[in-house]
Write a protein that holds these residues in place. Structure first.
Motif, PDB file in Angstrom:
ATOM      1  N   ARG A 102      -9.819   4.336   2.487  1.00 43.49           N
ATOM      2  CA  ARG A 102     -10.591   3.209   3.000  1.00 43.49           C
ATOM      3  C   ARG A 102     -10.769   2.138   1.931  1.00 43.49           C
ATOM      4  O   ARG A 102     -10.751   0.956   2.205  1.00 43.49           O
ATOM      5  N   ARG A 103     -10.915   2.597   0.669  1.00 46.01           N
ATOM      6  CA  ARG A 103     -11.065   1.628  -0.423  1.00 46.01           C
ATOM      7  C   ARG A 103      -9.718   1.089  -0.881  1.00 46.01           C
ATOM      8  O   ARG A 103      -9.637   0.372  -1.867  1.00 46.01           O
ATOM      9  N   ARG A 104      -8.656   1.482  -0.201  1.00 48.00           N
ATOM     10  CA  ARG A 104      -7.302   1.030  -0.532  1.00 48.00           C
ATOM     11  C   ARG A 104      -6.949   1.376  -1.972  1.00 48.00           C
ATOM     12  O   ARG A 104      -6.356   0.573  -2.694  1.00 48.00           O
ATOM     13  N   ALA A 105      -7.341   2.568  -2.401  1.00 46.20           N
ATOM     14  CA  ALA A 105      -6.978   3.009  -3.750  1.00 46.20           C
ATOM     15  C   ALA A 105      -5.467   3.198  -3.809  1.00 46.20           C
ATOM     16  O   ALA A 105      -4.851   3.621  -2.842  1.00 46.20           O
ATOM     17  N   GLY A 106      -4.879   2.844  -4.946  1.00 44.35           N
ATOM     18  CA  GLY A 106      -3.437   2.978  -5.108  1.00 44.35           C
ATOM     19  C   GLY A 106      -3.031   4.437  -5.092  1.00 44.35           C
ATOM     20  O   GLY A 106      -3.825   5.329  -5.377  1.00 44.35           O
ATOM     21  N   LEU A 107      -1.773   4.680  -4.765  1.00 42.42           N
ATOM     22  CA  LEU A 107      -1.297   6.058  -4.680  1.00 42.42           C
ATOM     23  C   LEU A 107      -1.295   6.722  -6.044  1.00 42.42           C
ATOM     24  O   LEU A 107      -1.523   7.920  -6.164  1.00 42.42           O
ATOM     25  N   ILE A 108      -1.040   5.939  -7.097  1.00 39.85           N
ATOM     26  CA  ILE A 108      -1.030   6.527  -8.436  1.00 39.85           C
ATOM     27  C   ILE A 108      -2.445   6.932  -8.832  1.00 39.85           C
ATOM     28  O   ILE A 108      -2.663   8.009  -9.385  1.00 39.85           O
TER      29      ILE A 108
END
Lengths: 308, 332, 457
Positions: free
Chosen positions: C251-257
Motif C-alpha cells: 500500500r505504501r508502494r515500497a520498492g521490491l528491493i
C-alpha cells in the motif's frame, strides 16, 4: 518548411527512399505465438521527421526496442548508414548515433538536471575506473558542462540546472530527455511518444523543438497517437497495425483515407483493452478485434489500396 | 547490580574494535554495490571468506610470504566477483541476491568439509599464517594499554591501528570515485539501467566494476580480520554476517561515503551495550530479567538485528541521519 | 504483447475427469497409508532407542565431550560386545568402546567438532547386519550427543545390483525433490503474484516443522494430527505476515528491493526466535523415527518415505487442480500473469494475494514436516528452513521464477541432483550440486526451463 525531394516517393508500404539512413529488412519478433512485429521492408529518409502511428499493440514500441537493441528480433537485419546495426547492444547502438527516448520518461530523478546532461556526454575519461582516479577529467567536464548549459538554455531548462530532475514537470522531463539525447550529437533521434502526458500548453514548444532537431540536420523518428501532432510536423507517416506496416505516405494523404484513420486511430485507440487469463481478448475488446479484422479484410477485398 | 561503567567501557571498545573495522569494510563494499550501484550482494561474507582463506592457504599450504598471501586474498575476491557477476549482472537484481547468498554458503560448506581438512583445515580452521604481521607491531604485544578505562591488548591495538588505516584508505578511494563521472554513471545505473544504456554506457561493464570493487573491500575486510584474530574458522563466515553488514550500512546511510563506517561503529556500540546488559541482567541466582535465559542472549542479538534491519528498511531507508528525499533505495 | 498459452486451451474435459479420478484414488491411498502408519506406531514405539530428550546426564568429572547410544537390532534385541569407534576429521581414531550387556555404549571425544562414529562390523554377532554403520555428528559442548546406528537385513541382491542403486538414488531424489517442490511452489506463487523474493520462506518451513514437533512431542498428539494442525497454523502465519507486513508495504508502494531486505530481516529475527524457543539441537519427532525399509520387490523403502512421496504427489496434484479448475486458482494465475490487467478486469488482487500467502504458508508447514521426517531422519532443527531455502531458490529458478509448474519441475531436478551428487562427493557437501545448478542455469537459460524471457530483464 517541408523538406522537398527531387524525386516523389511512392506512398506504399516498404517504399524506397532516395537517401535512407535506416533500412530494415524482414524483421520479426513474436511473444508466445503472437507476431508483435513483422515488417518486410522499411526505410527512413535522412533529414525527415517520420511519424510512426498505429493502434495499441501495433508493435510500434516493440519496433523501437528492436531497432535500438533493447529487444532481440527472431529474424531480420537492419542497417544504419550502410553499417549493420542488428545484434548490437543498446549502448553500442547509441554510440553509433541512433539515440532514443522512452514513452515513460527516464529522467534520472535523483540526479540534478545538469548531471543528467553531463552523464550523456560521450567518451569521458573520468568515466573509466582508472581515469576517474588518476586521470585529469576536470577540463573535459568543464567543456561538457558548457555544452550542457547551452542545450539547457535552448530547451529553457537552464534555470533548473542545479535542481534534482525529480522536481521537473512531465513536460520538462520530456524536454530534458530530448536535450540529454542531443548531448551525444546523434544522427538519428528516436522519440517514443514525446507528447504523451504533457501539459497541452507545452506541446507547442515541444513540437518546435522536434522541428528544430530536423533543422539541425538530424533525422527524427517518433511514435505518436495524436493525428493533429503528426499532421503538423511529420514529413512522412508510417502506419502500423498488428505488427505490420500497412500504409506509408504524406500525412495529408493518409488523413484523407478515412478507413485507415478510423480503424487505427479515431474511434478505438483510447478504449481500455480487456483480455482473459489466457491472453485472449474478451467482451468489447473481442468485438473490436473482430471489427478491425473484418474491416481490413473488406478493404482488401474491395481491392482498395490501404495506403492511398 | 548492573555495572554501567564496564558497559560503557566495553561499548567504547566495540566502537573502535576489530568487529567495527571488519563490518565497516564489509559495509563499504556493500555501499559500492547496493548504495551506489543498486546491486544486491547478499554474500559479502563470502568475499571476506575468500580474502581471509586465500591469504591463509597461500601462506600455509604454498609457503608464500604474508604480503603475497594478502595479494592472493585480494585476487581471490576479484575472481569471485567475476564468477558471480558474469551469469547474473544481466538479469534482474534479485538473481544476484540469490546467487551471492548461495555462493557464500557453498564456500562455507566447502571450507568446513571434512574432505577439505588438509587444505582449509575443515571445521577446525586455520591458524599460524599471520605471525609476521604481529612481528611488525610497534606495541608490546602482550601488554595492556589503557585509554581512560578502555583497555586494549598491544597486539589488538596494532591490528586496530592497521585496520582503521585501511578503512581510511578505502574511504578516500570511494570518495574519489563517487564524485567522478564514473560514480555518476553508477548512481544513474542504480536509478534506471535502461536510461543509461540508451545514453551509450556499457551498463554490464560498470556493474561488474562495482561488483569487483565492493568485493575487494569485502576481501580486504576478511584479510584484516583474519590478521587481527590470527585464526580462520569456517562457521564465522555464515550468511547472517552479511545481514549485519547491511544493517550497519542502512543505519549509517547507504549511498553516503561515511555511512558504512558510522553505521558500523553505532551498530557495534549498541550491540555491545545491549549484549553486555542482557548478560549481566540475566546472570546470577537472582537475575534482573528472569524470563530470558542467559544462554539465549547470543540469539537475541540476531533477533534484534533482524528486526532493526526490517524496521529501518520500512520506515527509515535513508538511515538515521539521512534525508528522505535523498534515499535511492525505493526506486524499484 | 501477451504470450499465448496454447497448452491450457488443450486442457479438455476428459483429461479433467481423469485427473479428478486420479485425485480420488490418491486420497484413498493417502488415507490407507495414514491408517497403516497409525497402526505401525505402537509397534515401533516399543522398539525405539532413547532419543534426544531422554535424560542421561553426562558424567561431569570426565574431560572432553561424552557421546553415547544404544545398539538395538531390528528385532529389538540389544547388542552387546560390539565395538564402536570415533574418528576425527582427519580419519584418526580418537576413541573406541564396546557396548555393554544392555547394548549401551559411551565414549568421550577430546574437543568439539565433527566426528565420524563407526561400528566395527567384525565385532557384530553373527547374523546381524548393519544398515547404517557410520554416522557423522557435530559434537558440541553443553548438549547430549546421541548416535543411533541402524541395523536391518537388506536384501543382499538389492545391495549389490547397480540398477537397484540407481533406482534407489532416483527414488530418494524424487522424494526430496517433491518436498522441495511443495515448499518451492508457494515461494514461486508469492513471487509471481507480488514480485517479492521472500527470503523468509525458509522460516515458514522451520516454524511449521517446529509447531508439529511441539504438538507431537510436548502435547503427545499423533504426528498426523499434529501436522494437520501445523498446516492450519502455517496458513494462518502466511496470512498474518501478508496482512501485518506485506499488504501495508504494498500500500505504501515500497520498492521490491526494500521489501526483499525486509524479508531478510524478518527471516533473521524469526530464525533466532525459533532458536531461543527450540534450542540449537536436532530434536526428533515422537512417531515414525526408526522405521525399517519394506521390500516391494523392485525397491525397498520405509513407510514414511513412501508416505512422503504419496502425500507430496497428492498435494501437488491438488495444487495443480486448484490452479487449473477453481475460480481462485484462475484468479491467481491471472494476477501472476499481469497484475494490472487482473485488477482492471474485476479481480480483487489483494484477496488473491492473501490466499496465495495462506496456501504458501500451509504448503511450507507441510513441507517442513515432510523434510524433517524423510530427509533429516525424523528430526527438526532450527536452521532446516534456511538450508532448504537455497535449494528452493535453485529449483524455482531452474524451473522459471514465478511459474508454478516450472517450480515443481525445477525442484524435482534439484532433488534428484542432490541425491545423485551425494553418491560422488562427500556427504557434507551434498547440497552443493543443487546450488551449482543454480549458477549453471543462469548462464545457460536464465528464464528457467518453463519461464518466459520477459520476467528476467
Amino acid at each position: 518548411m517541408r523538406v522537398e525531394l527531387p524525386v516523389e516517393v511512392p506512398a506504399q508500404p516498404g517504399a524506397r527512399k532516395p537517401d535512407p539512413v535506416l533500412v530494415i529488412d524482414s524483421i520479426t519478433r513474436s511473444f508466445g505465438g503472437v507476431r508483435a512485429v513483422d515488417v518486410a521492408h522499411l526505410e527512413f529518409q535522412r533529414g525527415w521527421i517520420t511519424g510512426l502511428i498505429g493502434p495499441n499493440g501495433a508493435g510500434k514500441t516493440t519496433l523501437f526496442n528492436l531497432l535500438t537493441g533493447f529487444d532481440r528480433p527472431d529474424t531480420g537485419r537492419w542497417t544504419f548508414d550502410g553499417m549493420p546495426l542488428s545484434r548490437l547492444a543498446p549502448h553500442q547502438v547509441a554510440r553509433r548515433g541512433v539515440v532514443r527516448t522512452f514513452q515513460l520518461t527516464k529522467a534520472l530523478a535523483k540526479l540534478t538536471v545538469l548531471d543528467n546532461m553531463r552523464l550523456a556526454a560521450p567518451k569521458q575519461t573520468g568515466e573509466r575506473f582508472i581515469g576517474a582516479l588518476i586521470g585529469s577529467w576536470g577540463r573535459q567536464e568543464q567543456a561538457n558542462t558548457c555544452k550542457a548549459m547551452e542545450l539547457l538554455t535552448r530547451f529553457q531548462l537552464d534555470a533548473k540546472a542545479h535542481d534534482l530532475a525529480g522536481c521537473l514537470s512531465g513536460g520538462q522531463r520530456k524536454l530534458l530527455e530530448m536535450a540529454r539525447a542531443l548531448m551525444m550529437d546523434p544522427t538519428v533521434v528516436m522519440l517514443d511518444e514525446p507528447m504523451a502526458g504533457v501539459n497541452p500548453a507545452l506541446t507547442e514548444s515541444l513540437l518546435q523543438h522536434v522541428k528544430s532537431l530536423r533543422d539541425d540536420g538530424m533525422t527524427v523518428v517518433f511514435v505518436e497517437h495524436d493525428m493533429d501532432v503528426i499532421r503538423d510536423i511529420s514529413d512522412w507517416v508510417v502506419v502500423m497495425a498488428q505488427g505490420r506496416v500497412i500504409a506509408e505516405g504524406r500525412s495529408e494523404a493518409l488523413s484523407a483515407n478515412r478507413a485507415v484513420v478510423d480503424a487505427y486511430l479515431g474511434s478505438h485507440h483510447d478504449q481500455a483493452l480487456e483480455f482473459d487469463a489466457d491472453g485472449n481478448p474478451v467482451g468489447q475488446t473481442a468485438m473490436l478485434v473482430a471489427e478491425i479484422e473484418s474491416e481490413l479484410e473488406a478493404a482488401i477485398e474491395r481491392g482498395q489500396d490501404l495506403s492511398a | 547490580m548492573i555495572d554501567f561503567a564496564s558497559l560503557l567501557a566495553n561499548g567504547i571498545a566495540a566502537l573502535v574494535g576489530p568487529s567495527a573495522i571488519f563490518f565497516a569494510l564489509l559495509a563499504i563494499g556493500l555501499n559500492v554495490h547496493f548504495g551506489y550501484c543498486g546491486l544486491l550482494n547478499f554474500g559479502q561474507i563470502g568475499f571476506a571468506l575468500v580474502g581471509g582463506y586465500g591469504m591463509g592457504i597461500a601462506v600455509l599450504n604454498f609457503g608464500l610470504p604474508l604480503w603475497a598471501g594478502v595479494l592472493v586474498g585480494i585476487v581471490a575476491g576479484v575472481v569471485l566477483a567475476l564468477l558471480l557477476g558474469i551469469p547474473t549482472l544481466r538479469l534482474r537484481a534479485d538473481y544476484l541476491a540469490i546467487v551471492t547468498i548461495a555462493a557464500a554458503e557453498i564456500l562455507r560448506l566447502i571450507t568446513r568439509s571434512t574432505s577439505m581438512t588438509d587444505f582449509s583445515g575443515g571445521t577446525q580452521g586455520l591458524t599460524g599464517y599471520g605471525g609476521s604481521f604481529r612481528q611488525l607491531s610497534p606495541f608490546d604485544n602482550g601488554r595492556f594499554y589503557d585509554f581512560y578505562g578502555v583497555r586494549f591488548l598491544g597486539q589488538d591495538l596494532w591490528a586496530i591501528c592497521v585496520g582503521w588505516a585501511v578503512v581510511g584508505l578505502s574511504l578516500i578511494l570511494v570518495f574519489l570515485l563517487v564524485r567522478s563521472p564514473w560514480g555518476r554513471v553508477l548512481k544513474a545505473i542504480r536509478e534506471d539501467e535502461d536510461a543509461v544504456r540508451a545514453l551509450g554506457k556499457n551498463v554490464f561493464s560498470y556493474k561488474m566494476q562495482a561488483l569487483v570493487l565492493g568485493g575487494v573491500f569485502g576481501a580486504v575486510g576478511g584479510i584484516v580480520f583474519a590478521l587481527t584474530t590470527q585464526s580462520l574458522t569456517p562457521d564465522f563466515y555464515s550468511p547472517p554476517q552479511t545481514f549485519f553488514a547491511y544493517a550497519a550500512l542502512i543505519i549509517g546511510g547507504a549511498g553516503r561515503v561515511f555511512g558504512p563506517v558510522i553505521g558500523s561503529m553505532i551498530f557495534w556500540f549498541v550491540l555491545s551495550i545491549t549484549d553486555n546488559f542482557l548478560r549481566q541482567a540475566t546472570a546470577g541466582s537472582n537475575p534482573l530479567i528472569s524470563f530470558i535465559d542467559n544462554q539465549d542472549v547470543g540469539a537475541i542479538r540476531f533477533v534484534l538485528v533482524g528486526v532493526a534491519l526490517a524496521v529501518l528498511m520500512a520506515f527509515r531507508p535513508q538511515g538515521i541521519f539521512g534525508k528522505r528525499s535523498e534515499v535511492l533505495l525505493d526506486a524499484r | 504483447m501477451r504470450p499465448a498459452r496454447p497448452e491450457e486451451s488443450g486442457f479438455t474435459r476428459p483429461v479433467a475427469c481423469l485427473l479428478r479420478a486420479l485425485l480420488g484414488a490418491v486420497i484413498v491411498a493417502l488415507i490407507a497409508i495414514a491408517a497403516l502408519l497409525g497402526l505401525a506406531v505402537p509397534a515401533l514405539a516399543t522398539q525405539q532407542p532413547p532419543h534426544g530428550t531422554s535424560s542421561q546426564p553426562a558424567p561431569p568429572e570426565q574431560p572432553g565431550l561424552p557421546v553415547s547410544g544404544t545398539l538395538r537390532n531390528v528385532d529389538g534385541t540389544l547388542l552387546a560386545g560390539v565395538r564402536v569407534q570415533a574418528l576425527d576429521a582427519s580419519g584418526r581414531q580418537v576413541a573406541a568402546t564396546t557396548s555393554n550387556t544392555s547394548g549401551r555404549w559411551e565414549l568421550t571425544v577430546p574437543t568439539e567438532g565433527e566426528y565420524t562414529f563407526r561400528i566395527d562390523r567384525q565385532s557384530l554377532p553373527p547374523g546381524v547386519t548393519v544398515l547404517q554403520g557410520e554416522v557423522v555428528r557435530d559434537v558440541a559442548p553443553g548438549t547430549l550427543s546421541l548416535v543411533v546406528f541402524r541395523f536391518g537385513a537388506q536384501r543382499a541382491g538389492l545391495q549389490t545390483s547397480a540398477s537397484a542403486t540407481v533406482l534407489r538414488v532416483l527414488v530418494d531424489g524424487i522424494r526430496f525433490g517433491l518436498v522441495i517442490g511443495i515448499t518451492g511452489v508457494g515461494l514461486s506463487l508469492i513471487f509471481g503474484t507480488t514480485g517479492l523474493t521472500n527470503f523468509a520462506h525458509g522460516e515458514l518451513v522451520t516454524i511449521g516443522a517446529v509447531l508439529a514437533w511441539t504438538l507431537n512431542v510436548a502435547f503427545g498428539l499423533q504426528l498426523i494430527w499434529a501436522t494437520l494442525l501445523a498446516i492450519v497454523a502455517g496458513a494462518a502465519l502466511g496470512a498474518a505476515t501478508d496482512l501485518a507486513i506485506w499488504r501495508p508495504m504494498r500500500r505504501r508502494r515500497a520498492g521490491l528491493i526494500a521489501q526483499l531486505v525486509i524479508s531478510i530481516g524478518l527471516a533473521l529475527a524469526l530464525r533466532y526466535l525459533v532458536l531461543i524457543y527450540f534450542g540449537g539441537r536436532s530434536e526428533s519427532f515422537a512417531d515414525y523415527t526408526n522405521q525399517v525399509e519394506r521390500n516391494y520387490g523392485f525397491i525397498s523403502i520405509t513407510d514414511k518415505d513412501l508416505a512422503t512421496i504419496v502425500i507430496s504427489l497428492a498435494v501437488l496434484l491438488g495444487v495443480a487442480l486448484l490452479l487449473q479448475r477453481t475460480r481462485i486458482g484462475k484468479a491467481m494465475r491471472a494476477v501472476a500473469d499481469n497484475r494490472d490487467l487482473a485488477a482492471s478486469s474485476g479481480i480483487n488482487v489483494e484477496r488473491v494475494v492473501l490466499f496465495v500467502w495462506m496456501l504458501a504458508g500451509a504448503l511450507a508447514a507441510l513441507g517442513g514436516v515432510l523434510f524433517g521426517l524423510s530427509e533429516l531422519g525424523g528430526t527438526v532443527q532450527y536452521e532446516m528452513g534456511f538450508s532448504l531455502l537455497l535449494l528452493m531458490f535453485a529449483g524455482v529458478i531452474l524451473g522459471g521464477l514465478g511459474t508454478a509448474y516450472g517450480a515443481l519441475l525445477g525442484c524435482l531436478v534439484v532433488g534428484v541432483l542432490v541425491q545423485v551428487s551425494a553418491q560422488v562427493i562427500p556427504v557434507d557437501l551434498k547440497y552443493l550440486g543443487g546450488l551449482a545448478v543454480l549458477i549453471v542455469i543462469l548462464v545457460i537459460r536464465p528464464q528457467g526451463l518453463l519461464g518466459s524471457r520477459a520476467r528476467i530483464g
